[in-house]
Design a protein around this motif. Structure first.
Motif, short mmCIF file in Angstrom:
data_model
loop_
_atom_site.label_atom_id
_atom_site.label_comp_id
_atom_site.label_asym_id
_atom_site.label_seq_id
_atom_site.Cartn_x
_atom_site.Cartn_y
_atom_site.Cartn_z
N ALA A 1 5.46 5.96 11.44
CA ALA A 1 5.10 5.37 12.71
C ALA A 1 4.12 4.12 12.37
O ALA A 1 4.12 2.98 12.48
N ALA A 2 3.22 4.38 11.12
CA ALA A 2 2.21 3.46 10.35
C ALA A 2 3.08 2.34 9.95
O ALA A 2 2.57 1.22 9.90
N PHE A 3 3.97 2.73 9.05
CA PHE A 3 4.81 1.73 8.41
C PHE A 3 5.59 0.97 9.34
O PHE A 3 5.82 -0.30 9.25
N ALA A 4 5.97 1.56 10.53
CA ALA A 4 6.90 0.51 11.65
C ALA A 4 5.85 -0.20 12.01
O ALA A 4 6.30 -1.41 12.18
N TRP A 5 4.54 -0.08 12.44
CA TRP A 5 3.85 -0.99 12.98
C TRP A 5 3.28 -1.89 11.88
O TRP A 5 3.10 -3.23 12.19
N ILE B 1 -2.47 0.56 4.97
CA ILE B 1 -1.78 1.67 5.68
C ILE B 1 -2.44 2.79 5.03
O ILE B 1 -2.24 3.26 4.12
N ASN B 2 -2.76 3.58 6.19
CA ASN B 2 -3.60 4.85 5.88
C ASN B 2 -4.50 4.74 4.56
O ASN B 2 -4.32 5.66 3.57
N GLY B 3 -5.25 3.82 4.32
CA GLY B 3 -6.13 3.59 3.40
C GLY B 3 -5.75 2.99 2.03
O GLY B 3 -6.11 2.48 1.12
N LYS B 4 -4.15 2.61 1.85
CA LYS B 4 -3.51 2.24 0.73
C LYS B 4 -2.98 0.75 0.96
O LYS B 4 -2.44 0.39 2.10
N GLU B 5 -3.21 -0.24 0.09
CA GLU B 5 -2.92 -1.63 0.16
C GLU B 5 -1.30 -1.87 -0.09
O GLU B 5 -0.98 -1.39 -1.37
N TYR B 6 -0.70 -2.53 0.77
CA TYR B 6 0.66 -2.68 0.37
C TYR B 6 0.81 -4.22 0.65
O TYR B 6 0.21 -4.90 1.36
N ARG B 7 1.90 -4.74 -0.18
CA ARG B 7 2.51 -6.20 0.10
C ARG B 7 3.79 -6.05 0.77
O ARG B 7 4.48 -5.09 0.39
N THR B 8 4.01 -6.76 1.93
CA THR B 8 5.00 -6.50 2.80
C THR B 8 6.01 -7.55 2.80
O THR B 8 5.47 -8.80 2.93
N VAL B 9 7.19 -7.53 2.64
CA VAL B 9 8.42 -8.48 2.74
C VAL B 9 9.54 -7.99 3.60
O VAL B 9 9.83 -6.92 3.58
N HIS B 10 10.04 -9.02 4.28
CA HIS B 10 11.12 -8.73 5.17
C HIS B 10 12.42 -9.45 4.55
O HIS B 10 12.13 -10.42 4.34
N VAL B 11 13.44 -8.66 4.49
CA VAL B 11 14.60 -9.23 3.81
C VAL B 11 15.63 -9.00 4.97
O VAL B 11 15.87 -8.17 5.51
N THR B 12 16.16 -10.33 5.39
CA THR B 12 17.20 -10.26 6.51
C THR B 12 18.53 -10.57 6.02
O THR B 12 18.77 -11.43 5.35
N ASP B 13 19.69 -9.92 6.97
CA ASP B 13 20.80 -10.30 6.46
C ASP B 13 21.17 -10.16 5.02
O ASP B 13 21.74 -11.11 4.34
N SER B 14 21.02 -9.09 4.20
CA SER B 14 21.11 -9.18 3.03
C SER B 14 21.50 -7.54 2.31
O SER B 14 21.17 -6.55 3.18
N ALA B 15 22.16 -7.65 1.16
CA ALA B 15 22.45 -6.23 0.47
C ALA B 15 21.20 -6.17 -0.52
O ALA B 15 20.92 -7.20 -0.90
N ILE B 16 20.80 -4.85 -0.75
CA ILE B 16 19.82 -4.91 -1.82
C ILE B 16 20.30 -3.73 -3.11
O ILE B 16 20.69 -2.73 -2.81
N ASP B 17 20.35 -4.35 -4.06
CA ASP B 17 20.86 -4.02 -5.40
C ASP B 17 19.64 -3.23 -6.17
O ASP B 17 18.57 -4.02 -6.46
N MET B 18 19.69 -2.03 -6.35
CA MET B 18 18.39 -1.15 -7.24
C MET B 18 18.68 -1.40 -8.58
O MET B 18 19.85 -1.59 -9.30
N SER B 19 17.62 -1.18 -9.40
CA SER B 19 17.83 -1.29 -10.99
C SER B 19 18.74 -0.41 -11.54
O SER B 19 19.15 -0.40 -12.72
#
Length: 107
Positions: A20-24, A36-54
């Motif tokens: 729920a914390a990540f959702a908000w 989020i719960n004391g840890k800093e994150y950089r947030t990016v939204h990717v729309t209408d895309s496929a994601i290929d992992m390394s």
């Protein structure tokens, strides 16, 4: 508990329900930093895309919220996060200011 705390423009989502914390956090942050719960994150939204992992795996075509922090990268389906927010409303909102910011707003 699910709270949004703001101090001098920095948003901090606190919850005993991590999903729920990540959702908000996805709702409040787009190409920006959030705590989020004391840890800093950089947030990016990717729309209408496929994601290929390394490692050769891939996520199918869709909309994703990606959080990058010291503990690695976390990827969530953005549509699932919207459903989680509907079922987990924020319980409270706290705004904290330092003296200088408070005096600017008060006058």
């Amino acid at each position: 508990m699910l709270e949004l705390r703001e101090r001098n423009g920095k948003k901090h989502i606190i919850s005993n329900n991590e999903l729920a914390a990540f959702a908000w956090a996805a709702y409040y942050a787009q190409c920006s930093d959030i705590i989020i719960n004391g840890k800093e994150y950089r947030t990016v939204h990717v729309t209408d895309s496929a994601i290929d992992m390394s490692d050769g795996t891939s996520l199918p075509f869709g909309c994703y919220a990606i959080f990058k922090g010291e503990d690695g990268i976390r990827i969530f389906d953005d549509y699932e996060l919207k459903d989680i927010r509907k079922n987990n409303p924020l319980e409270s909102n706290f705004y904290c200011f330092d003296d200088e910011t408070f005096l600017k707003i008060a006058w």
